[in-house]
Write a protein that holds these residues in place. Sequence first.
Motif, mmCIF file in Angstrom:
data_model
loop_
_atom_site.group_PDB
_atom_site.id
_atom_site.type_symbol
_atom_site.label_atom_id
_atom_site.label_comp_id
_atom_site.label_asym_id
_atom_site.label_seq_id
_atom_site.Cartn_x
_atom_site.Cartn_y
_atom_site.Cartn_z
ATOM 1 N N VAL A 222 40.908 30.208 46.113
ATOM 2 C CA VAL A 222 41.361 30.667 44.799
ATOM 3 C C VAL A 222 40.777 32.060 44.575
ATOM 4 C CG1 VAL A 222 41.192 30.343 42.303
ATOM 5 C CG2 VAL A 222 41.642 28.376 43.785
ATOM 6 N N GLN A 223 41.610 32.979 44.109
ATOM 7 C CA GLN A 223 41.173 34.344 43.840
ATOM 8 C C GLN A 223 41.203 34.589 42.336
ATOM 9 O OE1 GLN A 223 42.958 37.200 46.430
ATOM 10 N NE2 GLN A 223 42.278 38.964 45.262
ATOM 11 N N MET A 224 40.158 35.262 41.830
ATOM 12 C CA MET A 224 40.046 35.442 40.375
ATOM 13 C C MET A 224 39.063 36.561 40.057
ATOM 14 S SD MET A 224 37.873 31.974 39.627
ATOM 15 C CE MET A 224 36.227 31.727 40.330
ATOM 16 N N PRO A 225 39.134 37.109 38.838
ATOM 17 C CA PRO A 225 38.189 38.151 38.437
ATOM 18 C C PRO A 225 36.783 37.585 38.313
ATOM 19 C CG PRO A 225 40.105 38.087 36.975
ATOM 20 C CD PRO A 225 40.126 36.836 37.783
ATOM 21 N N LEU A 226 35.823 38.265 38.926
ATOM 22 C CA LEU A 226 34.415 37.915 38.788
ATOM 23 C C LEU A 226 33.636 39.220 38.663
ATOM 24 C CD1 LEU A 226 34.119 35.051 41.442
ATOM 25 C CD2 LEU A 226 33.976 34.793 38.954
ATOM 26 N N ASN A 227 33.116 39.478 37.485
ATOM 27 C CA ASN A 227 32.420 40.731 37.245
ATOM 28 C C ASN A 227 31.456 40.590 36.064
ATOM 29 O OD1 ASN A 227 33.876 41.506 34.668
ATOM 30 N ND2 ASN A 227 35.625 41.397 36.049
ATOM 31 N N GLY A 253 36.489 36.671 45.017
ATOM 32 C CA GLY A 253 36.250 37.458 43.825
ATOM 33 C C GLY A 253 37.042 38.749 43.861
ATOM 34 N N MET A 254 37.569 39.155 42.716
ATOM 35 C CA MET A 254 38.274 40.439 42.638
ATOM 36 C C MET A 254 37.929 41.115 41.311
ATOM 37 S SD MET A 254 42.236 39.456 41.812
ATOM 38 C CE MET A 254 42.723 38.321 40.512
ATOM 39 N N LYS A 255 38.352 42.380 41.211
ATOM 40 C CA LYS A 255 38.154 43.180 39.992
ATOM 41 C C LYS A 255 36.682 43.276 39.618
ATOM 42 C CE LYS A 255 42.807 42.009 38.422
ATOM 43 N NZ LYS A 255 43.409 43.129 39.180
ATOM 44 N N SER A 256 35.833 43.503 40.612
ATOM 45 C CA SER A 256 34.401 43.629 40.332
ATOM 46 C C SER A 256 34.103 44.847 39.472
ATOM 47 C CB SER A 256 33.598 43.683 41.639
ATOM 48 O OG SER A 256 34.034 44.760 42.457
ATOM 49 N N TYR A 329 37.460 46.192 28.411
ATOM 50 C CA TYR A 329 37.282 46.719 29.756
ATOM 51 C C TYR A 329 37.854 45.783 30.823
ATOM 52 C CZ TYR A 329 34.272 50.089 27.452
ATOM 53 O OH TYR A 329 33.800 51.083 26.635
ATOM 54 N N GLU A 330 38.454 44.688 30.376
ATOM 55 C CA GLU A 330 39.174 43.790 31.285
ATOM 56 C C GLU A 330 40.630 43.735 30.825
ATOM 57 O OE1 GLU A 330 36.755 40.378 33.172
ATOM 58 O OE2 GLU A 330 36.237 40.339 31.041
#
Length: 360
Positions: A222-227, A253-256, A329-330
């Motif tokens: 599963v891919q998702m925003p993690l930041n 993780g994406m959109k760090s 910012y997201e």
Amino acid sequence: MSADHSGNSGIPRRTFLGSIALSILANACNQELQADEGQSSSALTEDESLAIPRRKLGKTGVSVSMVGLGGWHASVPQLQVSESIRIIQSAIDRGINFLDNCWDYHDGEAERRMGLALRHGYRHRVFLMTKLDGRTRASAKGQLEQSLRRLRTDMIDLVQVHEVIRDSDPERAFKEGGIEALIEARQAGKIRFIGFTGHKDPSIHLKMLETADKYGFCFDTVQMPLNVMDAHFRSFEHHVLPVLLRKGIGVLGMKSTGNGVILQSGVVNAIECIHYAMNLPTSVVVTGCDSMAILDQAIRAARTFKPMSKAQVRELLARTRDAALTGRYEVFKTTEELDATTTHPWWLDTDCIKEDCSSL
């Protein structure tokens, strides 16, 4: 879904306990990473001879570089084809083995450029991932065939259902045959693993996982925003990540850095953003690199990473909390700016894109 004020002193018990569990799992993951590499992360330098550390991809049995190369940025229109190829091949030569892409990126140009870069022996050195928009059986099958041709391969390691961002997406993907087409492709040896991705709301991710359970299916990834901002607002980290870890699903993780938007807050820098995502129990953190300088930054982040202390995490979250609470910012969560399948709804039920169907 309302903002997740998990940084407040009045933390719900469930969220607090979940945070403790995540901390324990993150430490275990980092200890495993160090053991696998045979050296302490603190010993890492920018020496080119050092390999990028790898982590296990859920229950797949595969190990992937802790930083992955994003396909959209590597093929932005302002880059010459030769420069895209240079970035991709340099990433592989320097230890990145996880490559991200999508059927719709730049009308298929991102996959075509990556396919060119993977010639001359590069293909067998990487774990290749792409995403499909198709929700119906016919559209998913047609898009997969296009992706295989563009990427110049007869097998893609991981294919993910792209942009699960609407409440109706989970049921549609299963009921209309999109998942069925991917299962058939896996049986035929055209793909190895199946996952899904989305950036809008953790409740939709949870619904996709629940729908999969209903149909007796288990996703591999599963891919998702993690930041650092996600930790405070509509948090995938707090609500989805624990479920994935319980199920043994690989975490992408994406959109760090939120495509650089998070950096505009002025409260955190790029390396801190990437390190925060790496400090979570992620299998890989996908990073967009549209220049050699940004690629250097991503590789430096991976080679200099060492597990963050609880005090370091608290300090970073305290610093980013106020900026994060409104989600400004997201923008991928709060606007439709990055919702490609919202502006191109026909992608969900056709195997054609602009260049393939001139009538669209």
